[in-house]
Structures are given as C-alpha cells and as structure tokens.
Design a protein around this motif. Structure first.
Motif, PDB file in Angstrom:
ATOM      1  N   ASN A  70       1.010  -0.920  -0.252  1.00 42.03           N
ATOM      2  CA  ASN A  70      -0.235   0.535   0.284  1.00 42.03           C
ATOM      3  C   ASN A  70       0.741   1.742   0.260  1.00 42.03           C
ATOM      4  O   ASN A  70       0.125   2.332   0.143  1.00 42.03           O
ATOM      5  N   GLN A  71       1.850   1.067   0.350  1.00 38.74           N
ATOM      6  CA  GLN A  71       2.697   2.114  -0.146  1.00 38.74           C
ATOM      7  C   GLN A  71       2.834   3.043  -1.341  1.00 38.74           C
ATOM      8  O   GLN A  71       2.922   2.195  -2.323  1.00 38.74           O
ATOM      9  N   GLU A  72       3.101   4.300  -1.401  1.00 36.82           N
ATOM     10  CA  GLU A  72       3.027   5.115  -2.594  1.00 36.82           C
ATOM     11  C   GLU A  72       4.331   4.549  -3.097  1.00 36.82           C
ATOM     12  O   GLU A  72       4.263   4.728  -4.838  1.00 36.82           O
ATOM     13  N   ARG A  73       5.866   4.652  -2.671  1.00 34.13           N
ATOM     14  CA  ARG A  73       6.829   4.752  -3.041  1.00 34.13           C
ATOM     15  C   ARG A  73       7.407   3.132  -2.622  1.00 34.13           C
ATOM     16  O   ARG A  73       8.070   3.178  -0.925  1.00 34.13           O
ATOM     17  N   ILE A  74       8.515   3.055  -3.266  1.00 38.28           N
ATOM     18  CA  ILE A  74       9.677   2.360  -3.106  1.00 38.28           C
ATOM     19  C   ILE A  74      11.100   2.689  -2.302  1.00 38.28           C
ATOM     20  O   ILE A  74      11.461   2.429  -1.580  1.00 38.28           O
ATOM     21  N   ASP A  75      11.485   3.406  -3.098  1.00 39.65           N
ATOM     22  CA  ASP A  75      12.926   3.776  -3.896  1.00 39.65           C
ATOM     23  C   ASP A  75      12.573   4.850  -2.813  1.00 39.65           C
ATOM     24  O   ASP A  75      12.059   5.840  -2.529  1.00 39.65           O
ATOM     25  N   THR A  76      13.935   5.041  -2.069  1.00 38.64           N
ATOM     26  CA  THR A  76      14.216   6.206  -1.515  1.00 38.64           C
ATOM     27  C   THR A  76      14.445   7.484  -2.271  1.00 38.64           C
ATOM     28  O   THR A  76      15.497   7.509  -2.675  1.00 38.64           O
ATOM     29  N   ALA A  77      13.529   8.252  -1.831  1.00 38.25           N
ATOM     30  CA  ALA A  77      13.939   9.598  -2.179  1.00 38.25           C
ATOM     31  C   ALA A  77      15.433  10.152  -1.775  1.00 38.25           C
ATOM     32  O   ALA A  77      15.901   9.866  -0.981  1.00 38.25           O
ATOM     33  N   GLY A  78      15.938  10.505  -2.961  1.00 37.56           N
ATOM     34  CA  GLY A  78      17.404  11.127  -2.969  1.00 37.56           C
ATOM     35  C   GLY A  78      18.687  10.040  -3.401  1.00 37.56           C
ATOM     36  O   GLY A  78      20.179  10.600  -3.208  1.00 37.56           O
ATOM     37  N   LYS A  79      17.848   8.846  -2.665  1.00 36.69           N
ATOM     38  CA  LYS A  79      19.076   8.033  -3.625  1.00 36.69           C
ATOM     39  C   LYS A  79      19.491   7.762  -5.036  1.00 36.69           C
ATOM     40  O   LYS A  79      18.155   8.547  -5.618  1.00 36.69           O
ATOM     41  N   ASP A  80      20.196   7.741  -4.927  1.00 38.99           N
ATOM     42  CA  ASP A  80      20.344   7.570  -7.281  1.00 38.99           C
ATOM     43  C   ASP A  80      19.172   7.176  -7.414  1.00 38.99           C
ATOM     44  O   ASP A  80      19.122   7.568  -8.712  1.00 38.99           O
ATOM     45  N   THR A  81      19.008   5.957  -7.168  1.00 37.58           N
ATOM     46  CA  THR A  81      18.033   5.095  -8.457  1.00 37.58           C
ATOM     47  C   THR A  81      16.857   6.306  -9.043  1.00 37.58           C
ATOM     48  O   THR A  81      16.164   6.025  -9.463  1.00 37.58           O
ATOM     49  N   ALA A  82      16.209   6.672  -6.772  1.00 36.52           N
ATOM     50  CA  ALA A  82      15.922   7.449  -7.380  1.00 36.52           C
ATOM     51  C   ALA A  82      16.014   8.935  -8.215  1.00 36.52           C
ATOM     52  O   ALA A  82      15.089   9.353  -9.077  1.00 36.52           O
ATOM     53  N   ARG A  83      17.162   9.569  -8.061  1.00 36.72           N
ATOM     54  CA  ARG A  83      17.319  10.508  -9.038  1.00 36.72           C
ATOM     55  C   ARG A  83      17.055  10.321 -10.522  1.00 36.72           C
ATOM     56  O   ARG A  83      16.763  10.983 -10.561  1.00 36.72           O
TER      57      ARG A  83
END
Length: 226
Positions: free
Chosen positions: A36-49
């Motif tokens: 139910n989470q909207e996002r899995i990747d962590t904001a600010g991490k390289d993969t999200a950027r």
C-alpha cells in the motif's frame, strides 16, 4: 500462469507462498507482492534521482542480488514479461481480475480455491502451468487436424499425459518456416505447397544437390522492389 494469493491481514499469505515454492521448482517461478506504500525507492538515493531525471528504470546490482526500480505502478503484465516466468504468484492484489486463492475470511472475485490445502493449491497450479507450457509450443490455429477441436484442448491432453505436442501436425509436419526467428504455423496443404515450390526452385539451380533434411535460408531484400 498468474494466480494471486489473497486474504486480509494475518491470513498467512506469505507463509502459504513459502510452502508452495519448494514444490514448483520445475517451473520458472516469480513472486510479486503488492504494498500500500506509494513509493518503494528512497527519495534522494541515486536510483530515485535517475528516474526523477527521466530514466524509465534504474537498477542496483550487488554481488548476490539485483534490485530494479520501474517508474509507474500496478503494471503486473509488464513485470511478468520482463521476468520471463512460467508461474507468477501474486501476494495481495485482492481487487485484480486474476484468478485467486483466498485464505481466511471474506471472498473476492474470481476465486478458484478457498482456504485450500497446500497440496490442493500445488495440484491446481501445476495443472494450469502444464497446460500453458504446452500451449506455448502450439501454433494457436485451432485447425482440428490433430483430432482435438482446439490447441487449448490438445494442450490439456498433453498436460494430462494423453497426448504430446508432436501430435500437432502443423508444428511438426516436417516443413518449418521462420520469419525473423518467429515460427510461422502452416497447415498440411500449405506445408506441401511450400515444400514443392522450394524444392522445385532449388533443383533448377546449379551446384544444389539433394536437399532432403537440409535447412534452407532465404533472405529477402529490404525496401520496395523496382
């Protein structure tokens, strides 16, 4: 095949899947869990950027595992295609249209098994997976030349041990035509026509000897002919 293991919280979905997996080792199996989470990747991490900057996907590779982040959510079919799995177990997805094994209280739509034993679930999944495995080897013409009314019926007979995919005379009639690696299904009359035409053409060419059992490759030029 894709089937969802569903139920409300604490119904034992994860444990049920863990018990299923050792009995499905003969298939390529993948498990996809809904959150139910909207996002899995962590904001600010390289993969999200990277994805924020426009990448369709980003991945993180370690020595023993790989994590792939795809932009967009809820695209099970897209993920299944990428995984190339024969059996996909979904954990959750209660409101989806996929077939469901329902655990515990309640009942969703398209439930095929309600609170089954592990063995009952294994038997159902294996039967469906074997039919789909056989069906992928058949042309889908539903011509009836194999004495079954459709490729689906032949696939079911193959899964039950009452037939083999070689009973399909379209796929196993002796003449195989591929276009860019894709097998083109041919009914017996068309196979005979192609065989006669190609053999007749080759016999008139200098330096061509017996073609029985040989593979013949014909490459057509691209673009319009003038």
């Amino acid at each position: 095949m894709i089937i969802a293991i569903c139920g409300y919280s604490d119904s034992g979905k994860t444990s049920f899947i863990e018990q299923l997996l050792p009995h499905l080792e003969e298939y390529r199996v993948a498990v996809i869990k809904h959150t139910n989470q909207e996002r899995i990747d962590t904001a600010g991490k390289d993969t999200a950027r990277y994805r924020a900057a426009g990448a369709r996907a980003s991945a993180l590779i370690a020595s023993e595992e790989t994590t792939v982040f795809l932009s967009g959510g809820g695209e099970v079919d897209r993920l299944v295609e990428m995984l190339d799995a024969e059996v996909v177990l979904l954990e959750g997805f209660k409101t989806s249209d996929y077939e469901k094994i329902w655990l515990g209280d309640g009942r969703g739509s398209n439930v095929v098994l309600q609170d089954p034993s592990i063995q009952a679930a294994i038997s159902y999944i294996r039967r469906k997976a074997d039919v789909e495995r056989a069906l992928r080897q058949l042309p889908g013409l539903d011509c009836g030349d194999c004495d079954y009314r459709s490729c689906q019926e032949l696939a079911q007979a193959v899964a039950a041990g009452d037939a083999t995919v070689e009973d399909c005379i379209v796929s196993h009639g002796g003449v195989l035509v591929t276009v860019d690696g894709t097998v083109i299904p041919l009914k017996p009359f068309v196979q005979s026509f192609v065989e006669g035409t190609v053999r007749g053409m080759l016999q008139s060419l200098k330096g061509v000897e017996d073609t029985m059992g040989k593979t013949v490759q014909i490459t057509l030029p691209g673009g319009p002919r003038i």
